[in-house]
Design a protein around this motif. Structure first.
Motif, short mmCIF file in Angstrom:
data_model
loop_
_atom_site.label_atom_id
_atom_site.label_comp_id
_atom_site.label_asym_id
_atom_site.label_seq_id
_atom_site.Cartn_x
_atom_site.Cartn_y
_atom_site.Cartn_z
N LEU A 35 90.68 129.71 24.45
CA LEU A 35 90.53 130.92 25.47
C LEU A 35 90.71 130.41 26.86
N GLY A 36 90.67 128.79 27.11
CA GLY A 36 90.81 128.28 28.31
C GLY A 36 89.75 128.36 29.43
N TYR A 37 88.45 128.21 28.66
CA TYR A 37 87.29 128.42 29.38
C TYR A 37 87.22 126.86 30.00
N ASP A 38 87.09 126.96 31.33
CA ASP A 38 87.02 125.60 32.19
C ASP A 38 85.54 125.64 32.95
N GLY A 39 84.65 126.28 32.48
CA GLY A 39 83.27 126.06 33.03
C GLY A 39 82.43 125.09 32.20
N PHE A 40 81.05 125.13 32.48
CA PHE A 40 80.32 124.25 31.82
C PHE A 40 79.63 125.05 30.52
N VAL A 41 79.27 124.37 29.63
CA VAL A 41 78.47 124.75 28.36
C VAL A 41 76.83 124.06 28.47
N GLY A 42 76.20 125.16 28.73
CA GLY A 42 74.68 124.61 28.88
C GLY A 42 74.06 124.31 27.83
N CYS A 43 73.29 123.22 27.58
CA CYS A 43 72.71 122.96 26.11
C CYS A 43 71.13 123.26 26.41
N GLU A 44 70.81 124.54 26.33
CA GLU A 44 69.54 125.10 26.61
C GLU A 44 68.91 125.43 25.22
N TYR A 45 68.39 123.98 24.77
CA TYR A 45 67.53 124.18 23.44
C TYR A 45 66.29 123.14 23.36
N ARG A 46 65.46 123.30 22.48
CA ARG A 46 64.43 122.65 22.63
C ARG A 46 64.68 121.49 21.33
N PRO A 47 64.73 120.06 21.60
CA PRO A 47 65.06 119.24 20.53
C PRO A 47 63.81 119.05 19.57
N ARG A 48 64.18 118.78 18.43
CA ARG A 48 63.25 118.91 17.29
C ARG A 48 62.22 117.80 17.48
N ALA A 49 62.89 116.32 17.69
CA ALA A 49 61.92 115.20 17.72
C ALA A 49 62.74 114.26 18.60
N GLY A 50 62.57 114.42 20.05
CA GLY A 50 63.25 113.39 20.86
C GLY A 50 64.47 113.95 21.21
N THR A 51 64.95 114.06 22.69
CA THR A 51 66.34 114.50 22.98
C THR A 51 67.38 113.59 22.54
N SER A 52 67.23 112.36 22.93
CA SER A 52 68.31 111.56 22.67
C SER A 52 68.47 111.35 21.10
N GLY A 100 68.41 113.38 18.89
CA GLY A 100 68.78 114.77 18.59
C GLY A 100 70.18 115.13 18.92
N LEU A 101 70.85 114.15 19.59
CA LEU A 101 72.23 114.34 20.14
C LEU A 101 73.45 113.98 19.23
N GLY A 102 73.02 113.69 17.83
CA GLY A 102 74.10 113.53 16.72
C GLY A 102 75.29 114.43 17.04
N TRP A 103 74.84 115.65 16.91
CA TRP A 103 75.77 116.89 17.11
C TRP A 103 76.81 116.81 18.06
N LEU A 104 76.39 116.28 19.20
CA LEU A 104 77.30 116.15 20.32
C LEU A 104 78.24 114.75 20.33
N HIS A 105 77.87 113.83 19.68
CA HIS A 105 78.60 112.67 19.21
C HIS A 105 79.45 113.14 18.18
N ARG A 106 79.06 113.98 17.23
CA ARG A 106 80.18 114.11 16.20
C ARG A 106 81.01 115.06 16.70
N TYR A 107 80.73 116.05 17.55
CA TYR A 107 81.67 116.73 18.31
C TYR A 107 82.87 116.21 18.88
N HIS A 108 82.52 115.38 19.92
CA HIS A 108 83.41 114.24 20.72
C HIS A 108 84.29 113.58 19.83
N ALA A 109 83.67 113.10 18.67
CA ALA A 109 84.35 112.26 17.72
C ALA A 109 85.53 113.01 17.14
N SER A 110 85.12 114.30 16.55
CA SER A 110 86.26 115.20 15.97
C SER A 110 87.23 115.26 16.80
#
Length: 265
Positions: free
Chosen positions: A231-248, A250-260
């Protein structure tokens, strides 16, 4: 590819607030957001942003007495002067941090006001706040919030928010679309995003139903993030969530998305 902003109110709570900027930068974030900065001087916030090469994506206007349960006052008849003062206070921080998006919380519905009075007050307050922010290039945002997390909140549905946009008719008023809230209240996320995209000024994400990392549950976030790209979104995506067990941790989802994205590129 979407640009992600760490929400420092919910993430990196392992360390004091002012230390969360460095923690987010160390994990690769280039932007941050949070609910409220008002416990710290604007210069202190600005220094942490500059020192860590971060962009301030978003924060909220003062909400009234948060500890007493208030969640904004923009729809409250009789509190117009207080709302105007909240804009002034937020502006001092927006100017210091270079923030270009401010969220005005609508507030819980007061029991002593009619629906018509609340709506009229809301529209008038937003129109005046947007007018004051426009010369500074700042966008005012409104956000529908689900009734499970915030019972009695005035603004809860996407169409309601976009109808308000049309009525206020300010070029710098947009909707903060939080997929977590939208899924709980309405669902049909892809179609709602496509329908209302022109009025969306900020996106937020969290897993549903528990508001943890966006890596499971009901919502297919890789699909939605790809749709934002389409859609051409050029803004930010805010990660407004509560990590289950440590913020860093729990960032596997972000690393996997960047890798894909690197693989597909």
């Amino acid at each position: 590819m979407p640009r992600f902003a760490a929400n420092l109110t919910m993430m990196y709570t392992e360390v004091p607030f002012l230390d969360r900027f460095a923690a987010a930068a160390q994990d690769g974030f280039t932007a941050v957001e949070y609910l409220f900065p008002y416990d710290h001087p604007p210069a202190d916030i600005s220094a942490r942003l500059r020192g860590n090469g971060l962009t301030q994506a978003l924060f909220n206007l003062p909400p009234g007495n948060w500890d007493a349960g208030e969640r904004g006052m923009a729809c409250h008849p009789g509190r117009e002067a207080e709302f105007a003062d909240s804009v002034d206070r937020a502006l001092a921080y927006a100017v210091a941090t270079g923030c270009k998006r401010l969220h005005a919380m609508a507030g819980l519905e007061p029991t002593d006001a009619s629906a018509a009075a609340m709506h009229a007050t809301y529209v008038d307050n937003l129109r005046e706040a947007a007018r004051r922010l426009q010369p500074l290039g700042i966008t005012l945002l409104i956000e529908p919030i689900n009734a499970r997390d915030m019972p009695g909140y005035f603004l809860s549905r996407q169409q309601q928010a976009h109808d308000v946009l049309a009525e206020v008719a300010a070029p710098n008023l947009q909707v903060q679309m939080d997929f977590y809230h939208c899924q709980i209240t309405e669902g049909d996320l892809s179609k709602r995003l496509q329908q209302h995209f022109s009025g969306v000024g900020h996106i937020q994400i969290a897993g549903v139903p528990d508001r943890n990392e966006p890596d499971g549950g009901e919502v297919n976030y890789p699909h939605l993030l790809d749709l934002l790209d389409q859609l051409g979104y050029d803004g930010f995506v805010g990660c407004e969530y509560r990590p289950r067990a440590g913020t860093s941790e729990g960032l596997g989802w972000l690393h996997r998305y960047h890798a894909s994205k690197k693989v597909s590129a």
